[in-house]
Design a protein around this motif. Structure first.
Motif, mmCIF file in Angstrom:
data_model
loop_
_atom_site.group_PDB
_atom_site.id
_atom_site.type_symbol
_atom_site.label_atom_id
_atom_site.label_comp_id
_atom_site.label_asym_id
_atom_site.label_seq_id
_atom_site.Cartn_x
_atom_site.Cartn_y
_atom_site.Cartn_z
ATOM 1 N N MET A 1 -4.700 -0.329 -7.151
ATOM 2 C CA MET A 1 -4.265 0.832 -5.877
ATOM 3 C C MET A 1 -5.550 1.919 -6.298
ATOM 4 N N ALA A 2 -6.387 2.371 -5.343
ATOM 5 C CA ALA A 2 -7.366 3.341 -5.749
ATOM 6 C C ALA A 2 -6.903 4.620 -6.043
ATOM 7 N N VAL A 3 -6.945 5.061 -6.993
ATOM 8 C CA VAL A 3 -6.446 6.525 -7.214
ATOM 9 C C VAL A 3 -6.854 7.709 -6.257
ATOM 10 N N GLN A 4 -8.111 7.242 -5.635
ATOM 11 C CA GLN A 4 -8.735 7.966 -4.797
ATOM 12 C C GLN A 4 -7.745 8.050 -3.304
ATOM 13 N N ALA A 5 -7.373 7.068 -3.060
ATOM 14 C CA ALA A 5 -6.374 6.811 -1.852
ATOM 15 C C ALA A 5 -5.221 7.584 -2.073
ATOM 16 N N VAL A 6 -4.661 7.640 -3.249
ATOM 17 C CA VAL A 6 -3.276 8.370 -3.607
ATOM 18 C C VAL A 6 -3.534 9.890 -3.528
ATOM 19 N N VAL A 7 -4.765 10.507 -4.164
ATOM 20 C CA VAL A 7 -5.200 11.781 -4.013
ATOM 21 C C VAL A 7 -5.393 12.158 -2.788
ATOM 22 N N MET A 8 -6.005 11.199 -1.646
ATOM 23 C CA MET A 8 -6.257 11.651 -0.360
ATOM 24 C C MET A 8 -4.928 11.628 0.235
ATOM 25 N N GLY A 9 -4.128 10.768 -0.150
ATOM 26 C CA GLY A 9 -2.833 10.725 0.600
ATOM 27 C C GLY A 9 -2.182 11.845 0.323
ATOM 28 N N VAL A 10 -2.057 12.374 -1.008
ATOM 29 C CA VAL A 10 -1.062 13.509 -1.201
ATOM 30 C C VAL A 10 -2.027 14.823 -0.329
ATOM 31 N N ALA A 11 -3.241 14.892 -0.732
ATOM 32 C CA ALA A 11 -3.982 16.123 0.003
ATOM 33 C C ALA A 11 -3.838 15.918 1.450
ATOM 34 N N GLY A 12 -4.046 14.925 2.205
ATOM 35 C CA GLY A 12 -3.746 14.775 3.750
ATOM 36 C C GLY A 12 -2.231 15.053 3.981
ATOM 37 N N GLY A 13 -1.302 14.678 3.185
ATOM 38 C CA GLY A 13 0.021 15.057 3.389
ATOM 39 C C GLY A 13 0.162 16.657 3.396
ATOM 40 N N LEU A 14 -0.379 17.331 2.254
ATOM 41 C CA LEU A 14 -0.319 18.651 2.196
ATOM 42 C C LEU A 14 -0.926 19.487 3.278
ATOM 43 N N LEU A 15 -1.713 18.726 3.820
ATOM 44 C CA LEU A 15 -2.435 19.541 5.105
ATOM 45 C C LEU A 15 -1.367 19.161 6.194
ATOM 46 N N ILE A 16 -0.771 18.121 6.263
ATOM 47 C CA ILE A 16 0.198 17.847 7.384
ATOM 48 C C ILE A 16 1.369 18.681 7.300
ATOM 49 N N ASP B 1 0.818 -1.196 -0.057
ATOM 50 C CA ASP B 1 0.174 -0.149 -0.006
ATOM 51 C C ASP B 1 0.946 1.199 -0.097
ATOM 52 N N PRO B 2 0.967 1.888 -1.110
ATOM 53 C CA PRO B 2 1.885 2.967 -1.056
ATOM 54 C C PRO B 2 1.301 4.289 -0.624
ATOM 55 N N THR B 3 0.125 4.326 0.035
ATOM 56 C CA THR B 3 -0.188 5.584 0.256
ATOM 57 C C THR B 3 0.632 6.464 1.278
ATOM 58 N N LEU B 4 1.458 5.969 2.225
ATOM 59 C CA LEU B 4 2.031 6.715 3.245
ATOM 60 C C LEU B 4 3.381 7.393 2.288
#
Lengths: 173, 137
Positions: free
Chosen positions: B1-16, A39-42
């Protein structure tokens, strides 16, 4: 004002963690499970977080002082020593076992889930044990040149340190 | 790998990243959660109040997530006994290394800190090895 600021950025930080999926332990374990269903999310979270902070931190450090405080508070240690690597390894093991690190665990505390409460409770004990170990370690190695206290984690008379605002570039490591 | 998870990941990362930047610009403090949390034990410190405020902010953010985005939270990845051990290791290790994923992984790397880079590589590696070993059991 600085209390309000800290509070608000804490809220944003939590929202970031939650939206990024970092409060789902399975995502973290999934990221660390490189030989399995990865899971590459991190990774993308890091890209976003470090990307933004990496661009903005040097810009912030060009200032003489932060907006609401007399000076910045930065770590004094610069050496990569055994303590650092050992501590990081131990941290990593705990992180890999649980999929939790301090931020997400605290954010998840409000869910009232027993596992989170258990983790946070023992994490706080671990922090205390770590503090005591650090003090004993420091006390037993006075000749260690890197043993001066952390400005960011040990109690200091902030006024003395803050009076000497560091030149931004002297903090580059 | 859901695109949504990637987008949310980057978005959340930007907030962090935004939150870390904000705390740094306004308060001049690093958003290293382990340090902030352990700082709660230093009631005599001048830093105690802002740390408490930040932690309360984390909790308030958590409440907002609970109310509007409860899917943010997920089930535990280990049994209670393992979580006790893991918690001790996370807390102890973070203190010993003066940082955690936010302190070293976000703020430290943003500061181009060699110490933090070493710590980050180390804890990610340790995490990877741990997950692998646990899988074999």
């Amino acid at each position: 004002m600085q209390l309000l600021s800290a509070f608000l950025f804490g809220v944003v930080f939590a929202l970031g963690l939650g939206l990024a999926g970092m409060t789902q332990p399975s995502r973290i374990v999934g990221f660390l499970d490189v030989t399995g269903d990865w899971d590459p999310t991190l990774l993308f979270v890091m890209v976003g977080a470090v990307g933004l902070a990496g661009l903005s931190f040097p810009w912030v450090l060009r200032r003489r002082r932060p907006l609401l405080n007399p000076s910045f508070r930065l770590p004094e240690r610069s050496a990569v020593d055994l303590r650092l690597l050992l501590g990081a390894a131990v941290f990593g093991i705990g992180w890999g076992l649980s999929g939790y690190c301090p931020g997400p665990a605290l954010v998840s505390l409000v869910s009232g889930a027993e596992p989170v409460i258990v983790f946070v409770f023992s994490m706080m004990i671990g922090l205390l044990l770590g503090r005591w170990t650090r003090e004993v370690w420091l006390a037993s190695k006075p000749e260690d040149s890197t043993s001066e206290p952390e400005r960011d984690t040990t109690p200091r008379e902030c006024g003395q340190h803050d009076a000497v605002a560091p030149h931004p570039h002297s903090r580059r490591l | 790998m859901a695109v949504q998870a990637v987008v949310m990941g980057v978005a959340g990362g930007l907030l962090i990243g935004f939150a870390a930047t904000g705390l740094f610009l306004f308060n001049g403090r690093l958003a290293g959660i382990s340090g902030i949390a352990s700082g709660l034990f230093e009631q005599q410190s001048r830093e105690w109040l802002w740390r408490l405020a930040f932690i309360l902010g984390l909790l308030a953010g958590g409440l907002a997530l609970l109310a509007f985005y409860p899917q943010a939270f997920g089930p535990p990845a280990a049994s209670p006994i393992v979580l006790v051990i893991a918690g001790l290791l996370v807390g102890f290790g973070a203190q010993l290394s003066n940082g955690c994923t936010s302190g070293h992984g976000v703020c430290g790397l943003a500061r181009r800190s060699l110490r933090s880079a070493a710590a980050t590589v180390t804890f990610i590696t340790a995490g990877i090895v741990t997950v692998y070993v646990v899988k074999q059991l």
